[in-house]
Design a protein around this motif. Sequence first.
Motif, PDB file in Angstrom:
ATOM      1  N   PRO A 109       0.833  -1.219   0.000  1.00  0.00           N
ATOM      2  CA  PRO A 109       0.000   0.000   0.000  1.00  0.00           C
ATOM      3  C   PRO A 109       0.863   1.263   0.000  1.00  0.00           C
ATOM      4  O   PRO A 109       1.959   1.274   0.572  1.00  0.00           O
ATOM      5  CB  PRO A 109      -0.782  -0.107   1.322  1.00  0.00           C
ATOM      6  N   ASP A 110       0.330   2.320  -0.602  1.00  0.00           N
ATOM      7  CA  ASP A 110       1.072   3.594  -0.674  1.00  0.00           C
ATOM      8  C   ASP A 110       1.443   4.127   0.701  1.00  0.00           C
ATOM      9  O   ASP A 110       2.422   4.852   0.851  1.00  0.00           O
ATOM     10  CB  ASP A 110       0.222   4.663  -1.381  1.00  0.00           C
ATOM     11  N   TRP A 115       4.890   4.423   2.182  1.00  0.00           N
ATOM     12  CA  TRP A 115       5.807   5.512   1.793  1.00  0.00           C
ATOM     13  C   TRP A 115       5.391   6.856   2.388  1.00  0.00           C
ATOM     14  O   TRP A 115       6.219   7.737   2.565  1.00  0.00           O
ATOM     15  CB  TRP A 115       5.859   5.638   0.265  1.00  0.00           C
ATOM     16  N   THR A 116       4.086   7.015   2.667  1.00  0.00           N
ATOM     17  CA  THR A 116       3.619   8.334   3.127  1.00  0.00           C
ATOM     18  C   THR A 116       3.305   8.382   4.615  1.00  0.00           C
ATOM     19  O   THR A 116       3.252   9.455   5.206  1.00  0.00           O
ATOM     20  CB  THR A 116       2.320   8.712   2.386  1.00  0.00           C
ATOM     21  N   THR A 138      -2.230   6.676   7.100  1.00  0.00           N
ATOM     22  CA  THR A 138      -3.195   5.606   7.330  1.00  0.00           C
ATOM     23  C   THR A 138      -3.904   5.875   8.648  1.00  0.00           C
ATOM     24  O   THR A 138      -3.336   6.518   9.543  1.00  0.00           O
ATOM     25  CB  THR A 138      -2.503   4.218   7.384  1.00  0.00           C
ATOM     26  N   TRP A 182      10.966  -2.509   0.393  1.00  0.00           N
ATOM     27  CA  TRP A 182      10.603  -1.341   1.209  1.00  0.00           C
ATOM     28  C   TRP A 182      11.493  -1.277   2.470  1.00  0.00           C
ATOM     29  O   TRP A 182      12.055  -0.216   2.775  1.00  0.00           O
ATOM     30  CB  TRP A 182       9.115  -1.386   1.612  1.00  0.00           C
ATOM     31  N   GLN A 217      -7.183  -0.640  -0.246  1.00  0.00           N
ATOM     32  CA  GLN A 217      -5.763  -0.282  -0.216  1.00  0.00           C
ATOM     33  C   GLN A 217      -5.188  -0.196  -1.626  1.00  0.00           C
ATOM     34  O   GLN A 217      -4.415   0.701  -1.946  1.00  0.00           O
ATOM     35  CB  GLN A 217      -4.948  -1.330   0.578  1.00  0.00           C
ATOM     36  N   SER A 218      -5.592  -1.162  -2.482  1.00  0.00           N
ATOM     37  CA  SER A 218      -5.070  -1.178  -3.850  1.00  0.00           C
ATOM     38  C   SER A 218      -5.462   0.078  -4.612  1.00  0.00           C
ATOM     39  O   SER A 218      -4.717   0.583  -5.430  1.00  0.00           O
ATOM     40  CB  SER A 218      -5.598  -2.380  -4.634  1.00  0.00           C
ATOM     41  N   GLY A 240      -5.799   2.858  -3.292  1.00  0.00           N
ATOM     42  CA  GLY A 240      -5.154   4.004  -2.635  1.00  0.00           C
ATOM     43  C   GLY A 240      -6.168   4.789  -1.852  1.00  0.00           C
ATOM     44  O   GLY A 240      -6.009   5.948  -1.588  1.00  0.00           O
TER      45      GLY A 240
END
Length: 502
Positions: A331-332, A335-336, A339, A383, A499-500, A502
């Motif tokens: 999931p993005d 990186w950010t 959530t 990651w 999640q996919s 985003g």
Amino acid sequence: MTLAVWILGDQLNLENSALDGLPAGAPVLMIESIAHVQVRNYHQQKLVLVWSAMRHFAERLKEQGYQVHYVEQAQDFEPELTTFISNNQITELKVMEPANIPFQELLQNLNLACKLTVTPNNHYLWSAQEFCQWAKDRKRLLMEDFYRETRRRLDILMDEGKPVGGQWNYDQDNRKPPKKGLNLPEPLSFKPDSITQSVIDLVKKNFGQNFGQVNSFSWAVTQEDALKVLEEFIQHRLAQFGPYQDAMITGQWTMFHGLISPYLNLGILSPKEVIQRIEKAYRSRELPLASVEGFIRQVIGWREYIRGLYLLKMPEGYAQKNWFDHQQPLPDFFWTGETSMNCLKETLEQTIETGYAHHIQRLMILGNFSLIAGLNPQAVENWFHSAYIDAYDWVMQTNVLGMALFADGGVLASKPYAASANYINKMSNYCEGCRYNPKERLGEDACPFNYLYWNFLDRHREKLNQQGRMGLVLAHLDKLDEKTRTAYASQTTHFLNAQSKG
Ligand code: SF4
């Protein structure tokens, strides 16, 4: 004949075996390669740490009388090696064996106009050959067996051939949940000097789009400062490290952890020096044995074992292992940090800010989520390798694929480290600030860790049944009716689809 030495970025120690017998005044080469760091989205602080530590080490080599050729921000290694060899009429270039297999392969493929001599890597307590010998003919490569053997071989925490205190392992005294009023020491931080500041400016300018923030960089970049970190750990943290090594508290990014893994993995601290100082402190300062033993196990047990398995198993295709056939994309929010799951948010935001999370945040928050959500193991490994300041191929392949994700089917871990919200609620206070309810298993407020966990067990029931230590939990699963299991599956699918997108 002109002999020279090439020092790699994770071999920053005067004990480096390639320097053995090298006369003062001899040429020593160090290269920063841009191509080497472009293979993944490395945390900006990792780039600063490695390049600043390299530049500081180059100064140290000059003080020792070596003629240092330091190449800043080269495009790649080979053209610089070729120029150096030609300009200095080098006939033999020595380099210590790289710890990482991709770099070993890079060495093998170099086309140089001089002899290349690879010296043994002396930055580990076990050589690759010794580990293979130990592993040969064993049915299971148990860490505990390896750890005991290391204690005996190196005579660490031993009294007349027996473990100090009469036990090898004091895990049962550790693993306490956090309690209110814990007095958590501030970690040492180091203001960037002019060398570090120039690297920070460089990284901001050329790698400012990479993962993480760089402004808060305060890691040590010299052996002298790394030793201060170790001493601070011994004085102020080690006694509490054992009991609270698995505990997590909102806003407390270090707890009682030592923060020395970045320095061990760069080479500026040697494992031998670290354990000798810890054992000396134990014997002279009456530190609690459970804490000391727990820490020493991390260094002489886990660290060496993980590296030994890496060397042994990578040639068998270990990096591509995916025992559960998990294919969900990352999931993005990795990186950010964006959530609504508070445990993940806390851990990820801290990672963005510092490049660090302690082992239980990595294993039981990030790894656990990745496992039960069915994320693709290679994407997760990439990651972790990108995000953490102490990450290298030799650490991450086995730690992430084997330990966290059980992608090797049980070569490393004796069972998957999968857990529901119960564990996180017990070992942290993250759930207090979360929009989800750790007690709810289904519905809008249900903690995703709950339905993901039960659905993970359900999806892989047959495979998990082969694992001896899963019997109890599978018995719980079997008590669930069909309707409940279908509801877990449906909420899992809904969550993963969201999640996919985003
Ligand atoms: Fe994490 Fe669930 Fe607790 Fe929220 S409720 S912090 S998502 S375990």
